[in-house]
Design a protein around this motif. Structure first.
Motif, PDB file in Angstrom:
ATOM      1  N   ALA A 148       0.826  -1.212   0.000  1.00  0.00           N
ATOM      2  CA  ALA A 148       0.000   0.000   0.000  1.00  0.00           C
ATOM      3  C   ALA A 148       0.859   1.261   0.000  1.00  0.00           C
ATOM      4  O   ALA A 148       0.510   2.262  -0.637  1.00  0.00           O
ATOM      5  N   LEU A 196       2.380   1.685  -3.515  1.00  0.00           N
ATOM      6  CA  LEU A 196       1.304   2.041  -4.439  1.00  0.00           C
ATOM      7  C   LEU A 196       0.956   3.518  -4.321  1.00  0.00           C
ATOM      8  O   LEU A 196       0.845   4.223  -5.330  1.00  0.00           O
ATOM      9  N   ASN A 197       0.815   3.995  -3.095  1.00  0.00           N
ATOM     10  CA  ASN A 197       0.320   5.353  -2.886  1.00  0.00           C
ATOM     11  C   ASN A 197       1.400   6.420  -2.831  1.00  0.00           C
ATOM     12  O   ASN A 197       1.096   7.598  -2.609  1.00  0.00           O
ATOM     13  N   THR A 198       2.649   6.029  -3.055  1.00  0.00           N
ATOM     14  CA  THR A 198       3.720   7.014  -3.162  1.00  0.00           C
ATOM     15  C   THR A 198       4.399   6.981  -4.532  1.00  0.00           C
ATOM     16  O   THR A 198       5.004   7.972  -4.934  1.00  0.00           O
ATOM     17  N   ALA A 243       0.776   4.360  -8.152  1.00  0.00           N
ATOM     18  CA  ALA A 243      -0.600   4.701  -8.513  1.00  0.00           C
ATOM     19  C   ALA A 243      -0.711   5.457  -9.838  1.00  0.00           C
ATOM     20  O   ALA A 243      -1.519   5.070 -10.696  1.00  0.00           O
ATOM     21  N   LEU A 283      -2.945   9.331  -6.274  1.00  0.00           N
ATOM     22  CA  LEU A 283      -2.188   9.111  -5.048  1.00  0.00           C
ATOM     23  C   LEU A 283      -3.080   9.419  -3.852  1.00  0.00           C
ATOM     24  O   LEU A 283      -3.894  10.338  -3.888  1.00  0.00           O
ATOM     25  N   ASN A 284      -2.917   8.637  -2.792  1.00  0.00           N
ATOM     26  CA  ASN A 284      -3.725   8.813  -1.585  1.00  0.00           C
ATOM     27  C   ASN A 284      -2.770   8.991  -0.401  1.00  0.00           C
ATOM     28  O   ASN A 284      -2.221   8.017   0.105  1.00  0.00           O
ATOM     29  N   GLN A 285      -2.567  10.241   0.012  1.00  0.00           N
ATOM     30  CA  GLN A 285      -1.600  10.526   1.068  1.00  0.00           C
ATOM     31  C   GLN A 285      -2.005   9.915   2.401  1.00  0.00           C
ATOM     32  O   GLN A 285      -1.156   9.429   3.156  1.00  0.00           O
ATOM     33  N   GLN A 286      -3.302   9.932   2.694  1.00  0.00           N
ATOM     34  CA  GLN A 286      -3.757   9.345   3.949  1.00  0.00           C
ATOM     35  C   GLN A 286      -3.493   7.843   3.980  1.00  0.00           C
ATOM     36  O   GLN A 286      -3.024   7.301   4.991  1.00  0.00           O
ATOM     37  N   ALA A 287      -3.761   7.169   2.873  1.00  0.00           N
ATOM     38  CA  ALA A 287      -3.500   5.724   2.783  1.00  0.00           C
ATOM     39  C   ALA A 287      -2.007   5.455   2.898  1.00  0.00           C
ATOM     40  O   ALA A 287      -1.592   4.476   3.529  1.00  0.00           O
ATOM     41  N   ALA A 288      -1.179   6.325   2.296  1.00  0.00           N
ATOM     42  CA  ALA A 288       0.271   6.155   2.370  1.00  0.00           C
ATOM     43  C   ALA A 288       0.760   6.303   3.809  1.00  0.00           C
ATOM     44  O   ALA A 288       1.630   5.544   4.263  1.00  0.00           O
TER      45      ALA A 288
END
Length: 250
Positions: free
Chosen positions: A113, A116-118, A121, A128-133
């Motif tokens: 995860a 993927l999010n850094t 994606a 990109l999802n900073q919170q998920a990262a």
């Protein structure tokens, strides 16, 4: 019939299967399933794995998916695979199972995860999802700490105090190798404090060379492309600033 391995080398579990087969001299055909082109969603691949994920194998009429199950099968079904990969001793085998069960809900959740999010994606057409990262990074760092304090506790070079690698070592190290796609600052920040983990990664790589490096070459190539893209973007921003004329406030 020759074993068929359906894989995408960008997939951490796929790489573990490919390295294992090559190291152990298993005769197989690698069939690429390009995730970026959504080939895993095709009817042809769904006939192999209805869950539409890689890796998967076909051995004669037998079909199997889920990388941990595949590694256990290969280690048991093909003669010549050294016992240290998946020991006949039931207590040692059960301890390997415990690591693999822990892997998917901990290390994999964090590492996959976060990368993927850094990094990945945008390449997959996703935002990109900073919170998920941020949440994934917490899980990743916690997992690396647990590997050091629990699974690498003792004097052995490998998980569970082993002197030679098991399928658990290969599976988890291939997972962590995805961090090679991060920029140097992020990679050093995450892996830097975990010296035992770094030594263990190097031991596993050395035990499976040259196949480990060959299978992971795809990561190094993508990392180079990403670095060049970031460098070009930085140059463009600097050039734009230089060309922007200064206006007087008078």
């Amino acid at each position: 019939m020759k074993l068929k391995v359906y894989a995408d080398r960008m997939s951490q579990p796929s790489r573990a299967i490919l390295v294992f087969c090559k190291v152990n001299g298993i005769d197989f055909e690698e069939i690429k399933v390009d995730l970026s082109k959504r080939q895993h969603l095709s009817p042809e691949f769904q006939a192999v794995n209805p869950l539409r994920k890689v890796p998967a194998i076909v051995d004669g009429r037998f079909k199997l998916f889920e990388s941990h199950a595949i590694l256990m099968y290969l280690a048991s079904a093909f003669p010549g695979v050294a016992d240290h990969w998946y020991p006949a001793d039931l207590s040692r085998r059960a301890r390997i199972h415990s690591v693999l069960d822990w892997h998917h809900q901990n290390l994999r959740r964090g590492a996959a995860a976060f990368v993927l999010n850094t990094v990945l994606a945008p390449l997959l057409g996703l935002p990109l999802n900073q919170q998920a990262a941020t949440e994934a990074e917490k899980i990743l760092i916690s997992s690396l700490t647990k590997i050091e304090n629990v699974w690498l506790k003792g004097n052995g070079k490998y998980l569970l105090g082993g002197l030679r690698p098991s399928i658990a070592d290969l599976s988890l190290v291939c997972e962590i190798m995805q961090l090679e796609l991060l920029n140097g600052k992020d990679r050093d920040r995450i892996l830097g404090p975990h010296k035992k983990v770094q030594q263990w990664i190097e031991s596993t790589r050395n035990a499976t060379r040259p196949h480990f490096d060959e299978v992971h070459k795809i990561l190094y190539k993508l990392k180079t492309k990403l670095s060049e893209k970031q460098s070009n973007q930085a140059d463009s921003v600097m050039e734009s600033r230089i060309r922007t004329p200064l206006t007087s406030k008078m």
